[in-house]
Design an enzyme around this catalytic site. Structure first.
Site, PDB file in Angstrom:
ATOM      1  N   LYS A   1      12.970  92.046 -32.667  1.00  0.00           N
ATOM      2  CA  LYS A   1      12.194  91.359 -33.695  1.00  0.00           C
ATOM      3  C   LYS A   1      10.790  91.944 -33.901  1.00  0.00           C
ATOM      4  O   LYS A   1      10.314  92.729 -33.081  1.00  0.00           O
ATOM      5  CB  LYS A   1      12.095  89.870 -33.335  1.00  0.00           C
ATOM      6  CG  LYS A   1      13.435  89.140 -33.358  1.00  0.00           C
ATOM      7  CD  LYS A   1      13.251  87.680 -33.019  1.00  0.00           C
ATOM      8  CE  LYS A   1      14.554  86.910 -33.083  1.00  0.00           C
ATOM      9  NZ  LYS A   1      14.346  85.484 -32.755  1.00  0.00           N
TER      10      LYS A   1
ATOM     11  N   TYR B   1      19.684  84.216 -41.860  1.00  0.00           N
ATOM     12  CA  TYR B   1      19.333  82.938 -41.231  1.00  0.00           C
ATOM     13  C   TYR B   1      19.721  81.726 -42.070  1.00  0.00           C
ATOM     14  O   TYR B   1      19.223  80.635 -41.834  1.00  0.00           O
ATOM     15  CB  TYR B   1      17.835  82.905 -40.910  1.00  0.00           C
ATOM     16  CG  TYR B   1      17.481  83.827 -39.763  1.00  0.00           C
ATOM     17  CD1 TYR B   1      17.807  83.496 -38.447  1.00  0.00           C
ATOM     18  CD2 TYR B   1      16.829  85.025 -39.985  1.00  0.00           C
ATOM     19  CE1 TYR B   1      17.499  84.331 -37.390  1.00  0.00           C
ATOM     20  CE2 TYR B   1      16.509  85.886 -38.931  1.00  0.00           C
ATOM     21  CZ  TYR B   1      16.857  85.523 -37.642  1.00  0.00           C
ATOM     22  OH  TYR B   1      16.550  86.354 -36.596  1.00  0.00           O
TER      23      TYR B   1
ATOM     24  N   PHE C   1      11.704  75.051 -40.018  1.00  0.00           N
ATOM     25  CA  PHE C   1      11.117  76.349 -39.658  1.00  0.00           C
ATOM     26  C   PHE C   1      11.702  77.521 -40.447  1.00  0.00           C
ATOM     27  O   PHE C   1      11.283  78.667 -40.253  1.00  0.00           O
ATOM     28  CB  PHE C   1      11.278  76.619 -38.153  1.00  0.00           C
ATOM     29  CG  PHE C   1      12.717  76.652 -37.689  1.00  0.00           C
ATOM     30  CD1 PHE C   1      13.501  77.790 -37.849  1.00  0.00           C
ATOM     31  CD2 PHE C   1      13.287  75.546 -37.081  1.00  0.00           C
ATOM     32  CE1 PHE C   1      14.818  77.829 -37.423  1.00  0.00           C
ATOM     33  CE2 PHE C   1      14.610  75.566 -36.637  1.00  0.00           C
ATOM     34  CZ  PHE C   1      15.377  76.719 -36.817  1.00  0.00           C
TER      35      PHE C   1
ATOM     36  N   ARG D   1      23.600  87.729 -24.214  1.00  0.00           N
ATOM     37  CA  ARG D   1      22.886  86.444 -24.208  1.00  0.00           C
ATOM     38  C   ARG D   1      22.243  86.214 -22.836  1.00  0.00           C
ATOM     39  O   ARG D   1      21.125  85.718 -22.733  1.00  0.00           O
ATOM     40  CB  ARG D   1      23.817  85.302 -24.617  1.00  0.00           C
ATOM     41  CG  ARG D   1      24.240  85.460 -26.099  1.00  0.00           C
ATOM     42  CD  ARG D   1      24.923  84.272 -26.675  1.00  0.00           C
ATOM     43  NE  ARG D   1      24.059  83.126 -26.856  1.00  0.00           N
ATOM     44  CZ  ARG D   1      23.119  83.009 -27.809  1.00  0.00           C
ATOM     45  NH1 ARG D   1      22.880  84.001 -28.652  1.00  0.00           N
ATOM     46  NH2 ARG D   1      22.402  81.908 -27.912  1.00  0.00           N
TER      47      ARG D   1
ATOM     48  N   THR E   1      15.779  80.993 -24.988  1.00  0.00           N
ATOM     49  CA  THR E   1      14.954  81.098 -26.197  1.00  0.00           C
ATOM     50  C   THR E   1      13.479  80.888 -25.883  1.00  0.00           C
ATOM     51  O   THR E   1      12.618  81.600 -26.391  1.00  0.00           O
ATOM     52  CB  THR E   1      15.420  80.068 -27.250  1.00  0.00           C
ATOM     53  OG1 THR E   1      16.801  80.312 -27.529  1.00  0.00           O
ATOM     54  CG2 THR E   1      14.627  80.200 -28.534  1.00  0.00           C
TER      55      THR E   1
ATOM     56  N   ARG F   1      13.381  88.198 -22.667  1.00  0.00           N
ATOM     57  CA  ARG F   1      12.396  87.204 -23.121  1.00  0.00           C
ATOM     58  C   ARG F   1      11.380  86.865 -22.036  1.00  0.00           C
ATOM     59  O   ARG F   1      10.215  86.617 -22.355  1.00  0.00           O
ATOM     60  CB  ARG F   1      13.108  85.969 -23.648  1.00  0.00           C
ATOM     61  CG  ARG F   1      13.796  86.274 -24.989  1.00  0.00           C
ATOM     62  CD  ARG F   1      14.579  85.109 -25.500  1.00  0.00           C
ATOM     63  NE  ARG F   1      15.098  85.372 -26.837  1.00  0.00           N
ATOM     64  CZ  ARG F   1      16.204  84.819 -27.313  1.00  0.00           C
ATOM     65  NH1 ARG F   1      16.908  83.988 -26.560  1.00  0.00           N
ATOM     66  NH2 ARG F   1      16.607  85.100 -28.533  1.00  0.00           N
TER      67      ARG F   1
ATOM     68  N   ASN G   1      10.145  85.529 -29.939  1.00  0.00           N
ATOM     69  CA  ASN G   1      10.868  85.701 -28.682  1.00  0.00           C
ATOM     70  C   ASN G   1      11.551  87.060 -28.538  1.00  0.00           C
ATOM     71  O   ASN G   1      12.479  87.219 -27.771  1.00  0.00           O
ATOM     72  CB  ASN G   1      11.845  84.542 -28.462  1.00  0.00           C
ATOM     73  CG  ASN G   1      12.898  84.454 -29.550  1.00  0.00           C
ATOM     74  OD1 ASN G   1      13.147  85.403 -30.278  1.00  0.00           O
ATOM     75  ND2 ASN G   1      13.533  83.302 -29.649  1.00  0.00           N
TER      76      ASN G   1
ATOM     77  N   HIS H   1      17.073  88.897 -30.974  1.00  0.00           N
ATOM     78  CA  HIS H   1      18.157  88.015 -31.426  1.00  0.00           C
ATOM     79  C   HIS H   1      19.446  88.612 -30.905  1.00  0.00           C
ATOM     80  O   HIS H   1      19.597  89.835 -30.879  1.00  0.00           O
ATOM     81  CB  HIS H   1      18.223  87.971 -32.965  1.00  0.00           C
ATOM     82  CG  HIS H   1      19.563  87.481 -33.458  1.00  0.00           C
ATOM     83  ND1 HIS H   1      19.843  86.145 -33.613  1.00  0.00           N
ATOM     84  CD2 HIS H   1      20.699  88.150 -33.790  1.00  0.00           C
ATOM     85  CE1 HIS H   1      21.106  86.013 -34.032  1.00  0.00           C
ATOM     86  NE2 HIS H   1      21.640  87.217 -34.147  1.00  0.00           N
TER      87      HIS H   1
ATOM     88  N   GLU I   1      27.506  89.453 -38.485  1.00  0.00           N
ATOM     89  CA  GLU I   1      26.136  89.967 -38.446  1.00  0.00           C
ATOM     90  C   GLU I   1      26.122  91.492 -38.479  1.00  0.00           C
ATOM     91  O   GLU I   1      25.315  92.093 -39.191  1.00  0.00           O
ATOM     92  CB  GLU I   1      25.419  89.434 -37.200  1.00  0.00           C
ATOM     93  CG  GLU I   1      25.167  87.936 -37.301  1.00  0.00           C
ATOM     94  CD  GLU I   1      24.601  87.307 -36.039  1.00  0.00           C
ATOM     95  OE1 GLU I   1      24.264  86.111 -36.096  1.00  0.00           O
ATOM     96  OE2 GLU I   1      24.470  87.989 -35.007  1.00  0.00           O
TER      97      GLU I   1
END
Length: 139
Positions: free
Chosen positions: A10, A50, A58, A86, A92, A103, A113, A116, A127
């Site tokens: 990100k 998203y 948000f 993950r 998160t 993270r 964070n 993704h 995706e």
């Protein structure tokens, strides 16, 4: 079973030149990066990506954040890649993330964070298809 998952490094992480460090954590966990591209996500791409969160308060802020700086989109491959990535990403909320996870190491906040990752094989396929063709993926 070998499978693929989708990752985004990100804007908070690309801004701080963390792509190489994050890639090292991914590779050290046994996942292979089989496709990678640094892009500037458009508003349209971010809204589509998203859209599951469109009704959430948000959503607008998330779209704005994801288009604020370049991101690195990736296809990762390995045994149980979705679950493995993950685990490698961590919780998160970086405060709750396990030591050594991406993270815990690099995230600035719940919102910023750093990464993704897909939450299921079905979503991984969807995706990946938004950003890559099969010809882009060199396994």
């Amino acid at each position: 079973m070998t499978e693929r998952t989708f990752s985004i490094i990100k804007p908070d992480a690309t801004r701080r030149n963390l792509t190489g460090k994050i890639n090292a954590v991914i590779e050290d966990a046994g996942l292979r990066i089989v496709a990678q591209r640094r892009i500037r996500m458009t508003e349209g791409q971010a809204r589509k990506f998203y859209e599951v969160h469109a009704a959430r308060p948000f959503y607008g802020e998330l779209v704005e954040f994801m288009t604020s700086e370049p991101v690195v989109v990736q296809v990762l491959e390995g045994a149980n890649a979705v679950a493995k990535y993950r685990e490698v990403m961590g919780a998160t909320n970086p405060a709750d993330a396990a030591p050594g996870t991406i993270r815990k190491l690099y995230a600035e906040s719940v919102g910023e964070n750093s990464v993704h990752g897909s939450d299921s094989q079905e979503n991984a396929a969807l995706e990946i298809a938004q950003f890559f063709t099969e010809a882009d993926i060199v396994g």
